[in-house]
Scaffold this active site. Structure first.
Site, PDB file in Angstrom:
ATOM      1  CG  LEU A 156      -1.935   4.306   2.488  1.00  0.00           C
ATOM      2  CD1 LEU A 156      -1.441   5.558   3.167  1.00  0.00           C
ATOM      3  CD2 LEU A 156      -1.721   3.109   3.371  1.00  0.00           C
ATOM      4  CB  ALA A 198      -0.912   0.004   1.224  1.00  0.00           C
ATOM      5  CB  CYS A 199       2.102   3.544  -2.023  1.00  0.00           C
ATOM      6  SG  CYS A 199       1.260   3.803  -3.590  1.00  0.00           S
ATOM      7  CG  ASP A 200      -0.646   9.070   0.582  1.00  0.00           C
ATOM      8  OD1 ASP A 200      -1.845   8.909   0.332  1.00  0.00           O
ATOM      9  OD2 ASP A 200      -0.195  10.127   1.046  1.00  0.00           O
TER      10      ASP A 200
END
Length: 103
Positions: free
Chosen positions: A46, A15-17
């Site tokens: 996210l 997960a990343c932003d």
């Protein structure tokens, strides 16, 4: 501290932003490493982490937001290095060997 039973992991999410390429590279690397173990590895924002994720790995400064976004009990593994992070390597080893790891 979080405990992960590698034998029960079937879906791992990176997960990343910001949708940076480095997290996609990590997901691709993990997908290759776990391809023979029946584990689906996907990349997700996210706020869009799938409810059926068994474990989520994310950058350490995003870990609190990831914990708030996942189902209760879903382990979140923060990392500092996109490639070669020791905690991510321990999770991969636990999945490959069907063992348990505490982080």
């Amino acid at each position: 501290m979080v405990t992960i039973d590698g034998a029960s992991v079937k879906k791992l999410i990176v997960a990343c932003d910001a949708g940076m390429g480095s997290s996609i590279m990590l997901a691709t690397t993990l997908k290759k490493q776990l391809s023979e173990n029946g584990v689906t590895v996907d990349h997700s924002a996210l706020d869009q982490i799938p409810a059926d994720a068994d474990v989520v790995v994310t950058q350490n400064n995003l870990a609190d937001r990831a914990r708030a976004a996942v189902a209760e009990g879903t382990p979140v593994v923060p990392f500092q290095l996109f490639m070669g992070d020791p905690d991510v390597a321990r999770v991969v080893d636990a999945i490959k060997n069907g063992t348990t790891v505490e982080l």
